[in-house]
Design an enzyme around this catalytic site. Structure first.
Site, PDB file in Angstrom:
ATOM      1  N   SER A   1       0.807  -1.227   0.000  1.00 24.45           N
ATOM      2  CA  SER A   1       0.000   0.000   0.000  1.00 24.45           C
ATOM      3  C   SER A   1       0.838   1.274   0.000  1.00 24.45           C
ATOM      4  O   SER A   1       0.316   2.348  -0.266  1.00 24.45           O
ATOM      5  CB  SER A   1      -0.951   0.013   1.198  1.00 24.45           C
ATOM      6  OG  SER A   1      -0.238   0.176   2.401  1.00 24.45           O
TER       7      SER A   1
ATOM      8  N   LYS B   1       0.943   4.656   6.941  1.00 23.23           N
ATOM      9  CA  LYS B   1       0.435   5.472   5.832  1.00 23.23           C
ATOM     10  C   LYS B   1       1.100   6.848   5.890  1.00 23.23           C
ATOM     11  O   LYS B   1       1.819   7.174   6.823  1.00 23.23           O
ATOM     12  CB  LYS B   1      -1.089   5.654   5.932  1.00 23.23           C
ATOM     13  CG  LYS B   1      -1.909   4.372   6.029  1.00 23.23           C
ATOM     14  CD  LYS B   1      -1.934   3.579   4.739  1.00 23.23           C
ATOM     15  CE  LYS B   1      -2.744   2.288   4.909  1.00 23.23           C
ATOM     16  NZ  LYS B   1      -2.660   1.439   3.702  1.00 23.23           N
TER      17      LYS B   1
END
Length: 279
Positions: free
Chosen positions: A42, A120
């Site tokens: 990701s 993230k």
């Protein structure tokens, strides 16, 4: 009898040594640096599956999330950070010696619902209005600066211990084929630049306006079409807005990176990623 006493004494000393070693390691992990192994794609191409890094826990100060979770499914161990350190004020959304995160930081945080660790990039600060229009991030009504970054290429095939296969912008490719994605360089209002990847046009490229609540943050993965992040609300099994107290630390540097199924398979370590800074 003397031999038995000596043997018993040796066992006690060994147990003491192990206890103190584990205690010191636990304190170090809780207060200073937490090891983190990247399990998914990701955050490509900033972080690759198999990157092993240390998370700086001093950057944002400490909360109950600073305590480690101990999960060993094979023997049924599942001790969550809130079980160990809930007394530190879980739900207060405050931190001890708290530091303010900055746009563009790559952050490890506890998922607000599941408690699992996520990594993230911080895009939206408290009070920001975030919207994605045709794949372009808009902050407070202004499009983030973007430039062409060329093409990211990788071999198509199973990656990491879970054997995930990458998604490709150039359509289905066979094992061993070249899997390509467009690379775009984004620059946030504070001047932080990083690369993002594009695979296809999908629903997450077109969103409404997210207004980040006070004491919360908005995160996105750099591999935009392959990331479950703040664009997906918690009710839909996403991340949603992340409270300040859930931040664990900032990812600063990759120590080494394994292209194989295990971090211990040193013959698969990527030679170009030793001590690489996270940007």
């Amino acid at each position: 009898m003397a031999e038995k006493a000596k043997s018993d004494s040796g066992i006690v000393e060994t147990i003491k040594t192990i206890f103190w070693a584990l205690l010191i390691a636990g304190v170090f992990r809780t207060l200073f640096f937490q090891p983190f192994w990247i399990p998914s794609g990701s955050m490509k191409d900033t972080l690759l599956i198999g990157d092993f890094l240390f998370v700086n826990k001093m950057t944002y100060g400490y909360s109950y999330s600073s305590c480690p979770s101990v999960r060993i499914p094979a023997i049924g161990v599942n001790v969550d950070a809130k079980d160990l350190c809930g007394w530190m004020g879980k739900g207060s959304n405050d931190r001890f010696m708290g530091g303010e995160p900055e746009r563009g930081d790559v952050v490890v945080f506890r998922h607000p619902v599941t408690g699992f660790d996520f990594i993230k990039r911080l895009i939206g600060l408290p009070g920001d209005k975030v919207q994605i229009k045709n794949g372009v991030v808009h902050l407070n009504g202004v499009a983030v600066k973007r430039e062409d970054g060329g093409v990211f290429r990788e071999e198509y095939g199973p990656q990491g211990p879970q054997g995930h296969r990458p998604r490709c912008e150039n359509g289905p490719v066979g094992n061993g084929g070249v899997c390509a994605k467009s690379r775009i360089i984004e620059t946030l209002p504070n001047g932080v630049s990083y690369s993002t990847l594009n695979i296809t046009d999908q629903q997450s490229d077109h969103t409404g306006v997210y207004t980040v609540p006070e004491g919360h943050f908005f995160f996105m993965g750099d591999n935009r079409d392959n990331s479950t992040d703040s664009r997906v609300p918690q009710a839909a099994r996403g991340v949603g807005f992340v409270p300040y107290e859930n931040l664990i630390g900032r990812a600063d540097r990759i120590m080494f990176s394994s292209a194989g199924r295990s971090m211990f398979a040193f013959w698969t370590w990527r030679s170009d990623r030793f001590f690489k800074g996270v940007e």
